[in-house]
Design an enzyme around this catalytic site. Structure first.
Site, mmCIF file in Angstrom:
data_model
loop_
_atom_site.group_PDB
_atom_site.id
_atom_site.type_symbol
_atom_site.label_atom_id
_atom_site.label_comp_id
_atom_site.label_asym_id
_atom_site.label_seq_id
_atom_site.Cartn_x
_atom_site.Cartn_y
_atom_site.Cartn_z
ATOM 1 N N GLY A 19 43.194 35.172 46.211
ATOM 2 C CA GLY A 19 43.825 33.975 45.692
ATOM 3 C C GLY A 19 43.563 32.798 46.593
ATOM 4 N N GLY A 20 44.239 31.694 46.304
ATOM 5 C CA GLY A 20 44.006 30.464 47.043
ATOM 6 C C GLY A 20 44.355 30.565 48.507
ATOM 7 C CB VAL A 24 45.152 42.011 49.700
ATOM 8 C CG1 VAL A 24 45.627 43.372 50.202
ATOM 9 C CG2 VAL A 24 46.225 40.969 49.943
ATOM 10 C CE LYS A 39 49.584 37.764 52.668
ATOM 11 N NZ LYS A 39 51.057 37.770 52.461
ATOM 12 C CG ASP A 133 58.043 34.358 45.817
ATOM 13 O OD1 ASP A 133 58.512 33.964 44.738
ATOM 14 O OD2 ASP A 133 56.830 34.420 46.048
#
Length: 547
Positions: A19-20, A24, A39, A133
């Site tokens: 992702g941005g 991973v 990660k 989150d």
């Protein structure tokens, strides 16, 4: 790929998600041959000291959490070529992938998911950390139906005010308002996820940030859409005021245990775990152990805040709430989770977005969430003059590690970056994380319970021997007309017990009227040899004075 930095001592196998904010990968520790999840922080973010600090903070936080319900840390490595967190590999798939496949889950299965991840939150809350989150993407389900919490990328200390951050569909009212981080906000997000498991949709379905804010702050809790027995949990967990919710995850687990026991009987958890395992078995190729080709995509999104729909403004208070959100929105930058196709069950992928009048709204691509509401992960600074608060949220949802997986024994090292020709000195990083020891089976033995009672309260003392790791002790309370009468439940308490801990004592205020005997039934997870221990006592008010 030869010029891509990798953590020394680990051989990369394949990418699990990207992702941005990074990627991973599945890797193997050279010395032990053990699979791990690594990660990596994206190269462009390493140029921003604020993002690097947040990445280090996530590693330190994981290193301080020792719980079977939270992904474990092996080491954090930072060098001139990159920065990486090495974690245990959970052979699991995200709850989002399960919901995408099944639409919803049975109540017992949903309760099992909620309990497991709540126990992960409880470990964080005891350490003074708020996750901020919690969402289906950050809950992993293993083949045996157990669950684990991942991705502490935007976690914050309890009571701190790090700014507006989270995923809009699961954010508590106080999160929208930028109030201090509290465990009650995690309870809210966990309940919203629980609601989605039960119904197949998010509790509120606003189509933009302003609508969602108004709904979370003012709209009635849609408890009637959930099965009747679990509505008290939905009502409590989604309460608008944080003080009306359970104060932390541990308190919520106790309430969950009481509700589940009363509604579904003592074997609810075993049945729920089997049902959850059956759902996971429908998606065998999404597990990291399946060896499917890695797939990851990154999307860039821009968004504009639209005024809320008129139907979502319940009176003047609604208009004020929406106005407040729009004012905050004008000052913020948002981070979108652009969801990829998830062919291997990868987590939502982060991409950075900016806001501006007239900017087009980009939906997550290519797969919208079941409710159609935005699944953006919001991260913001409180001032237009400061930089955006970093939110390192490349989740290890499909790559962080299962119970039963052998753990590596690398020396816990933190490789410092060499000084660069800049006037700012490189921060010193203390090597806090330590390697996780090889897992030992958890054994519970020697369990007994004794009761004492006052006119309106009981006190249970549980003796037990726990070896190999933490266990969960559940005390169920009953009122009856004879010793051992377990027909009338009066609540339950649940507590995590570390290995080597002495007796556990719990007091209980009697909730029911009637019955002269108080009984306590003790069960543990994992179970001990006799499965249950029971003790009963005559309540003092019923005792007759001999003449």
């Amino acid at each position: 790929m030869n010029d891509v930095w990798t953590v020394p001592g680990y051989a990369q196998v394949r990418e699990l998600g990207a992702g941005g904010s990074g990627r991973v990968v599945l890797a193997v520790h050279g010395a032990t041959g053990t699979a791990v999840a690594v990660k990596y922080l994206a190269d462009r973010l390493r140029e921003d000291p604020a993002f690097v600090r947040e990445f280090r903070a996530e590693a330190r936080l994981l290193g301080g959490l020792r719980s079977p319900y939270v992904v474990g840390l092996y080491e954090y490595v930072e060098a001139p070529g990159g920065a990486a967190i090495v974690m245990e590999l959970v052979d699991g798939i995200s709850l989002r992938a399960l919901l995408k496949q099944s639409g919803r889950a049975d109540a017992e299965a949903a309760l099992v998911v909620l309990k497991g991840s709540l126990l992960g939150l409880a470990a964080a809350h005891r350490a003074g950390v708020v996750h901020r989150d919690y969402k289906p993407e950050n809950v992993l389900v293993s083949p045996d139906g157990s669950s684990k919490l991942v991705d502490f990328g935007i976690a914050a200390g309890r009571g701190t005010t790090p700014g507006v951050a989270g995923t809009p569909a699961y954010m508590a009212p106080e999160q929208w308002q930028g109030r201090p981080a509290s465990p009650a906000a995690d309870v809210y997000a966990a309940t919203a996820t629980f609601f989605e498991c039960l119904t197949g949709r998010k509790p509120f379905d606003g189509t933009n940030f302003a609508e969602l804010a108004v709904q979370h702050i003012e709209a009635p809790v849609p408890e009637t859409e959930a099965p009747e027995p679990v509505r008290p949990l939905i009502r409590r967990g989604l309460a608008k005021e944080p003080e009306r919710r359970p104060e932390n995850a541990e308190a919520f687990v106790a309430e969950l245990e009481g509700v589940a026991l009363a509604a579904y009987g003592p074997d609810w958890e075993e049945r729920g775990q089997r049902k959850l395992a059956a759902l996971a078995a429908l998606l065998p190729l999404l597990f990291p152990s399946a060896g499917a080709p890695a797939a990851g995509t990154t999307a860039l999104a821009t968004t504009a805040l639209k005024p809320p729909a008129r139907s979502l403004l319940p009176g003047r208070r609604g208009a004020l709430a929406a106005g407040a959100v729009l004012v905050v929105g004008a000052l913020l930058m948002f981070t979108y989770d652009a969801v990829g196709g998830e062919p291997d069950g990868a987590a939502a992928l982060s991409a950075f977005a900016t806001t501006g009048p007239g900017a087009p709204v980009a939906s997550p691509a290519p797969g919208p969430s079941p409710s159609g509401s935005p699944s953006a992960s919001v991260s913001a600074s409180a001032s237009p003059s400061t930089s955006v608060s970093p939110s390192v949220s490349t989740s290890a949802s499909t790559s962080s590690g299962p119970s039963g997986t052998p753990t590596p024994t690398p020396t816990s090292t933190v490789t410092e970056p060499t000084p660069t020709p800049t006037p700012t000195p490189t921060p010193t990083l203390t090597p806090t994380p330590t390697p996780t020891p090889t897992p030992t089976p958890v054994v519970v033995s020697g369990v007994s319970v004794s009761l004492s009672a006052a006119p309106s309260a009981g006190r249970a003392t549980v003796s037990l021997d726990v070896r190999g790791g933490p266990a969960t002790v559940t005390i169920e309370w009953f009122r009856g007309d004879s010793p051992g009468d377990l027909r009338s439940a009066d609540g339950a308490d649940s507590v995590a017990v570390e290995a080597g801990t002495g007796p556990v004592t719990r007091s209980h205020a009697l909730a029911r009227v009637g019955g002269c005997y108080l009984s306590a039934r003790v069960t543990t997870k994992p179970a001990f040899d006799k499965k249950t221990a029971v003790d009963s006592i005559l309540i003092p008010r019923c005792q007759e004075v001999p003449r």
